[in-house]
Write a protein that holds these residues in place. Structure first.
Motif, PDB file in Angstrom:
ATOM      1  N   LEU A 132     -70.425 -71.876 -35.622  1.00 52.99           N
ATOM      2  CA  LEU A 132     -69.983 -70.701 -34.881  1.00 52.99           C
ATOM      3  C   LEU A 132     -68.592 -70.970 -34.316  1.00 52.99           C
ATOM      4  CD1 LEU A 132     -73.101 -69.572 -32.782  1.00 52.99           C
ATOM      5  CD2 LEU A 132     -72.117 -68.424 -34.771  1.00 52.99           C
ATOM      6  N   ILE A 133     -67.889 -69.899 -34.026  1.00 50.45           N
ATOM      7  CA  ILE A 133     -66.556 -69.990 -33.440  1.00 50.45           C
ATOM      8  C   ILE A 133     -66.628 -69.473 -32.005  1.00 50.45           C
ATOM      9  CG2 ILE A 133     -64.136 -69.288 -33.640  1.00 50.45           C
ATOM     10  CD1 ILE A 133     -64.852 -68.538 -36.613  1.00 50.45           C
ATOM     11  N   LEU A 134     -66.064 -70.213 -31.084  1.00 50.92           N
ATOM     12  CA  LEU A 134     -65.991 -69.803 -29.682  1.00 50.92           C
ATOM     13  C   LEU A 134     -64.527 -69.579 -29.333  1.00 50.92           C
ATOM     14  CD1 LEU A 134     -67.904 -69.446 -27.182  1.00 50.92           C
ATOM     15  CD2 LEU A 134     -67.154 -71.725 -26.480  1.00 50.92           C
ATOM     16  N   VAL A 135     -64.219 -68.410 -28.792  1.00 53.07           N
ATOM     17  CA  VAL A 135     -62.831 -68.065 -28.459  1.00 53.07           C
ATOM     18  C   VAL A 135     -62.776 -67.407 -27.084  1.00 53.07           C
ATOM     19  CG1 VAL A 135     -62.113 -67.776 -30.864  1.00 53.07           C
ATOM     20  CG2 VAL A 135     -63.036 -65.814 -29.602  1.00 53.07           C
ATOM     21  N   PRO A 136     -61.593 -67.360 -26.463  1.00 56.53           N
ATOM     22  CA  PRO A 136     -61.458 -66.615 -25.209  1.00 56.53           C
ATOM     23  C   PRO A 136     -61.805 -65.142 -25.415  1.00 56.53           C
ATOM     24  CG  PRO A 136     -59.573 -68.058 -25.544  1.00 56.53           C
ATOM     25  CD  PRO A 136     -60.351 -68.077 -26.811  1.00 56.53           C
ATOM     26  N   GLU A 137     -62.264 -64.509 -24.356  1.00 55.27           N
ATOM     27  CA  GLU A 137     -62.742 -63.132 -24.448  1.00 55.27           C
ATOM     28  C   GLU A 137     -61.689 -62.170 -24.983  1.00 55.27           C
ATOM     29  OE1 GLU A 137     -65.916 -61.104 -21.601  1.00 55.27           O
ATOM     30  OE2 GLU A 137     -63.894 -61.029 -20.737  1.00 55.27           O
ATOM     31  N   ASP A 138     -60.415 -62.431 -24.706  1.00 55.13           N
ATOM     32  CA  ASP A 138     -59.340 -61.525 -25.138  1.00 55.13           C
ATOM     33  C   ASP A 138     -58.711 -61.945 -26.466  1.00 55.13           C
ATOM     34  OD1 ASP A 138     -58.116 -63.821 -24.275  1.00 55.13           O
ATOM     35  OD2 ASP A 138     -56.677 -62.824 -22.936  1.00 55.13           O
ATOM     36  N   SER A 139     -59.326 -62.887 -27.177  1.00 52.68           N
ATOM     37  CA  SER A 139     -58.782 -63.367 -28.446  1.00 52.68           C
ATOM     38  C   SER A 139     -58.858 -62.291 -29.526  1.00 52.68           C
ATOM     39  CB  SER A 139     -59.556 -64.603 -28.906  1.00 52.68           C
ATOM     40  OG  SER A 139     -59.163 -64.990 -30.198  1.00 52.68           O
ATOM     41  N   ASP A 140     -57.878 -62.313 -30.447  1.00 51.88           N
ATOM     42  CA  ASP A 140     -57.877 -61.373 -31.566  1.00 51.88           C
ATOM     43  C   ASP A 140     -58.558 -61.951 -32.806  1.00 51.88           C
ATOM     44  OD1 ASP A 140     -56.039 -63.294 -32.237  1.00 51.88           O
ATOM     45  OD2 ASP A 140     -54.388 -61.916 -32.686  1.00 51.88           O
ATOM     46  N   VAL A 141     -59.146 -63.124 -32.680  1.00 53.52           N
ATOM     47  CA  VAL A 141     -59.845 -63.767 -33.797  1.00 53.52           C
ATOM     48  C   VAL A 141     -61.145 -63.030 -34.089  1.00 53.52           C
ATOM     49  CG1 VAL A 141     -61.072 -65.858 -34.526  1.00 53.52           C
ATOM     50  CG2 VAL A 141     -58.866 -66.042 -33.381  1.00 53.52           C
ATOM     51  N   THR A 142     -61.355 -62.677 -35.351  1.00 57.39           N
ATOM     52  CA  THR A 142     -62.593 -62.011 -35.752  1.00 57.39           C
ATOM     53  C   THR A 142     -63.298 -62.734 -36.897  1.00 57.39           C
ATOM     54  OG1 THR A 142     -61.410 -60.575 -37.316  1.00 57.39           O
ATOM     55  CG2 THR A 142     -61.702 -59.750 -35.061  1.00 57.39           C
ATOM     56  N   SER A 143     -62.628 -63.717 -37.493  1.00 61.07           N
ATOM     57  CA  SER A 143     -63.219 -64.456 -38.604  1.00 61.07           C
ATOM     58  C   SER A 143     -62.643 -65.862 -38.655  1.00 61.07           C
ATOM     59  CB  SER A 143     -62.948 -63.744 -39.931  1.00 61.07           C
ATOM     60  OG  SER A 143     -61.573 -63.849 -40.276  1.00 61.07           O
ATOM     61  N   PHE A 144     -63.247 -66.706 -39.474  1.00 61.00           N
ATOM     62  CA  PHE A 144     -62.773 -68.079 -39.628  1.00 61.00           C
ATOM     63  C   PHE A 144     -61.366 -68.108 -40.212  1.00 61.00           C
ATOM     64  CE2 PHE A 144     -63.137 -72.336 -41.896  1.00 61.00           C
ATOM     65  CZ  PHE A 144     -62.981 -73.088 -40.737  1.00 61.00           C
ATOM     66  N   GLN A 145     -61.073 -67.210 -41.134  1.00 62.39           N
ATOM     67  CA  GLN A 145     -59.751 -67.161 -41.759  1.00 62.39           C
ATOM     68  C   GLN A 145     -58.652 -66.862 -40.746  1.00 62.39           C
ATOM     69  OE1 GLN A 145     -58.815 -67.913 -44.980  1.00 62.39           O
ATOM     70  NE2 GLN A 145     -60.936 -68.663 -45.131  1.00 62.39           N
ATOM     71  N   ASP A 146     -58.999 -66.187 -39.663  1.00 63.64           N
ATOM     72  CA  ASP A 146     -58.010 -65.878 -38.623  1.00 63.64           C
ATOM     73  C   ASP A 146     -57.514 -67.128 -37.898  1.00 63.64           C
ATOM     74  OD1 ASP A 146     -58.191 -63.191 -39.176  1.00 63.64           O
ATOM     75  OD2 ASP A 146     -59.586 -62.740 -37.538  1.00 63.64           O
ATOM     76  N   LEU A 147     -58.177 -68.254 -38.117  1.00 64.95           N
ATOM     77  CA  LEU A 147     -57.788 -69.494 -37.445  1.00 64.95           C
ATOM     78  C   LEU A 147     -56.706 -70.262 -38.203  1.00 64.95           C
ATOM     79  CD1 LEU A 147     -61.294 -70.853 -36.326  1.00 64.95           C
ATOM     80  CD2 LEU A 147     -59.668 -69.471 -35.011  1.00 64.95           C
ATOM     81  N   LYS A 148     -56.246 -69.715 -39.322  1.00 64.59           N
ATOM     82  CA  LYS A 148     -55.262 -70.424 -40.152  1.00 64.59           C
ATOM     83  C   LYS A 148     -53.992 -70.799 -39.402  1.00 64.59           C
ATOM     84  CE  LYS A 148     -56.281 -69.328 -44.968  1.00 64.59           C
ATOM     85  NZ  LYS A 148     -55.793 -68.659 -46.198  1.00 64.59           N
ATOM     86  N   ASP A 149     -53.577 -69.954 -38.487  1.00 66.31           N
ATOM     87  CA  ASP A 149     -52.347 -70.235 -37.748  1.00 66.31           C
ATOM     88  C   ASP A 149     -52.640 -70.547 -36.277  1.00 66.31           C
ATOM     89  OD1 ASP A 149     -53.195 -67.731 -37.033  1.00 66.31           O
ATOM     90  OD2 ASP A 149     -51.198 -66.809 -37.069  1.00 66.31           O
TER      91      ASP A 149
END
Length: 265
Positions: A132-149
Motif C-alpha cells: 500500500l502507499i501512504l501519502v499526506p492527505e493533500d497529496s496528488d498521488v493516486t497510483s504507484f506510477q505517480d511516484l516516478k518523480d
C-alpha cells in the motif's frame, strides 16, 4: 607465560586439537534442529524476529514480543506439539542469524521471493499481503506510477524497497531507505519523502492508531499479491516438516483464519 606452560606435550596438543575440530565439525554439519527430548524428537525451537513491525511483530510495554505473526507461530507450535522461544534480532541481522544457525527459523512478515529462496528455505505460506502507499492527505498521488518523480520512504530490503527500486531505479537517490517501517513513515510525515510504501497490515495499522495524522491510503492493482513464509536455513528438513505440519493443522481447523481474518491457500 612460564616455560612449563609453553612446553605442553605433543599428545596433549593433539588431543585438544582433536576435541576442538570435533566440536567445529558438529556445528558446521547440517542445520540447527532445535532442542530435542529423550526420544530424539524436537521439543523446542528458537525463533528470530524483527519486533518493530506492528501489528505483525512488535514489543509491548513490558518488552514482550507480540503481534499477529507471533500468534500464528504460537498456534503452529501448539499444533505441532513444541515450545518456541523468541529472540529480537532486527531486520538486517535476522538473515545471517538464520544462515548461521543462531535461530531455528525466522518469522518477520518475510515475503517468499525467488531471490530469497536461493539462500533460504521457506515453509508453506501462512499469510497473504500486498503493498500500500501512504501519502499526506493533500497529496496528488493516486497510483504507484505517480511516484516516478517523487521521494519514497521504505523499509530497507523489504518488498516495498524492491518494488520502489524497480520503479525509480535500485540506486535512486529518491528512495529513502529506513531501518524500520515506522521510521520510513516518520520520514514521510516530516516531509523528507512524498510517500511511504509498505505492507498492507503495517500501513493500515499505522493509520488506525494515528487518526490525527493527516494521511491517506492509496491502493494500486499493479501490486502483486505476496505470501509470507517462515524462513529456515537451507536443508533444515526436520524443522521444515514440523512447521508445515503445524501450518496445515491450523489452516484446516480454522485457527489461522481466526487470527488473520482470511483464508490463505
Amino acid at each position: 607465560m612460564t616455560k612449563r606452560k609453553r612446553l605442553l606435550s605433543l599428545g596433549a596438543i593433539l588431543l585438544s586439537f582433536s576435541l576442538v575440530m570435533a566440536g567445529c565439525g558438529t556445528k558446521d554439519e547440517g542445520s540447527k534442529t532445535g532442542t530435542a527430548g529423550e526420544d530424539g524428537k524436537i521439543t523446542k525451537l528458537v525463533v528470530g524476529t524483527d519486533a518493530t513491525y506492528a501489528p505483525m511483530e512488535y514489543m509491548d510495554e513490558k518488552g514482550n514480543i507480540i503481534g499477529i505473526d507471533v500468534d500464528i507461530v504460537n498456534a503452529i507450535a501448539e499444533a505441532a506439539g513444541i515450545e518456541v522461544e523468541y529472540k529480537n534480532y532486527g531486520w538486517e541481522p535476522l538473515f545471517p542469524a538464520v544462515k548461521d544457525g543462531l535461530v531455528d527459523f525466522a518469522v518477520s512478515s518475510i515475503t517468499i521471493t525467488p531471490d530469497r529462496q536461493k539462500e533460504f528455505d521457506f515453509t508453506n505460506p501462512y499469510f497473504e499481503a500486498n503493498q500500500l502507499i501512504l501519502v499526506p492527505e493533500d497529496s496528488d498521488v493516486t497510483s504507484f506510477q505517480d511516484l516516478k518523480d517523487k521521494k519514497v520512504a521504505v523499509q530497507i530490503n523489504t518488498t516495498g524497497h524492491i518494488v520502489t527500486g524497480e520503479l525509480l531505479g535500485k540506486t535512486s537517490s529518491q528512495i529513502v531507505a529506513a531501518e524500520t517501517m515506522p521510521i520510513a513513515i516518520l520520514e514521510m510525515i516530516n516531509g523528507n519523502a512524498d510517500a511511504a510504501v509498505g505492507d498492507n497490515a503495517v500501513i493500515i495499522d499505522y493509520q488506525k492508531n494515528n487518526p490525527n495524522v493527516k494521511v491517506k491510503l492509496i491502493e494500486d492493482s499493479s501490486f502483486e499479491k505476496e505470501y509470507y513464509g517462515l524462513m529456515l536455513k537451507k536443508g533444515n528438513t526436520e524443522v521444515m516438516d514440523l512447521l508445515n505440519k503445524g501450518i496445515k493443522i491450523i489452516k484446516e481447523n480454522g485457527k489461522l483464519k481466526e487470527i488473520t481474518g482470511f483464508d490463505v491457500e
